[in-house]
Design a protein around this motif. Structure first.
Motif: not given
Lengths: 223, 73
Positions: B18, B22, B27, B30
């Motif tokens: 994550t 970021d 995302t 993806n």
């Protein structure tokens, strides 16, 4: 942007649905108002000698070349009729004729056509609803819907060929029975390409959509 | 076939999926597609951003193994 194309999809579907409803209304009103015409294999209750009717026979010479003058036309107008198509009812007690194998095949093909048409209508409705839902979610080319298009296309081609085969059998049966008369029909196998063309177009489109789906997948899986 | 070793580099740099997503501007879904080797293609710009964040070379992330059937073709 997404809202725009959803609106456009709704407009297209509304127009198409409206046209379909009108066509269905005309179709069913035609059925309700039409006379009860016995088809091949049918037996009318009012005449025990009635065997079957063959419709839409194509007239061969000299029927289609003879001119039949029409009387009592308006002044200065002359008209002649040519017989190009005719229907014929057959009456016989000969069991060999009533039980001709071709009649069984014709009835079976007619039943098959009805099943095909019912399946096509159901599949078209399912496909339209599914495409609408998929498009709202941004998936235009889902695999299952592409397969439905392919199946509809194949059913159209198959039902068209079965119709043409049934018509050919009717014509050969009529030709055999009318061989020594002046009302000889033509008995060639005729393929009506309109429905076949439409079916092939759907098959072709399904393959194009399949390629589109793969391109969409490539795009989605490119990071 | 091309094998993606993103999970190895993420473990070395101690960064979660994550957080990396970021930082890279992707995302998590993806990035997960890339990590699991299901991606069909990778843009150079994306590869560059990942290498910058993980401070590695593309060869650290991508490995060619011959004689194996690719699963995403």
């Amino acid at each position: 942007m997404k809202t725009n194309y959803i609106k456009r999809i709704r407009i297209v579907y509304s127009l198409y649905g409206g046209i379909l409803l009108i066509c269905c209304g005309l179709f069913f009103s035609n059925i309700i108002s039409s006379e009860d015409t016995p088809q091949v294999g049918g037996i009318a209750s009012h005449d025990s000698d009635y065997a079957f009717t063959i419709t839409n026979l194509i007239a061969a010479g000299p029927l289609n070349t003879d001119e039949h003058p029409i009387e009592n036309t308006p002044a200065g107008v002359k008209a002649h009729a040519h017989i190009s198509h005719f229907d014929m009812d057959f009456y016989t007690r000969d069991e060999a004729i009533r039980n001709d194998a071709r009649i069984g095949w014709i009835v079976a093909l007619q039943a098959f056509q009805i099943v095909c048409f019912a399946a096509i209508i159901v599949l078209v409705v399912i496909t339209l609803i599914s495409f609408y839902r998929s498009a709202k979610n941004g998936h235009v080319f889902p695999e299952r819907k592409i397969t439905l298009l392919l199946v509809i296309g194949i059913l159209l081609v198959v039902s068209s060929l079965s119709t043409d085969t049934g018509t050919y059998l009717e014509r050969t049966l009529a030709l055999d029975l009318l061989r020594d008369t002046q009302w000889k029909p033509e008995a060639h196998y005729t393929i009506h390409f309109t429905r076949i063309f439409f079916g092939l177009t759907l098959i072709f489109l399904s393959q194009i959509f399949r390629i589109g789906r793969e391109l969409q997948e490539d795009h989605e899986l490119t990071i | 076939m091309i094998v993606v070793n993103l999970d190895v580099m993420m473990a070395k740099r101690k960064i979660s999926l994550t957080e990396l997503a970021d930082r890279v501007g992707l995302t998590p879904a993806n990035l997960s597609i890339f990590k699991t080797g299901k991606a069909r293609a990778v843009r150079f710009s994306t590869l560059e951003r990942i290498c910058r964040e993980l401070d590695c070379q593309p060869s650290d992330l991508l490995e060619y193994r011959p004689d194996e059937v690719p699963q995403n073709v």
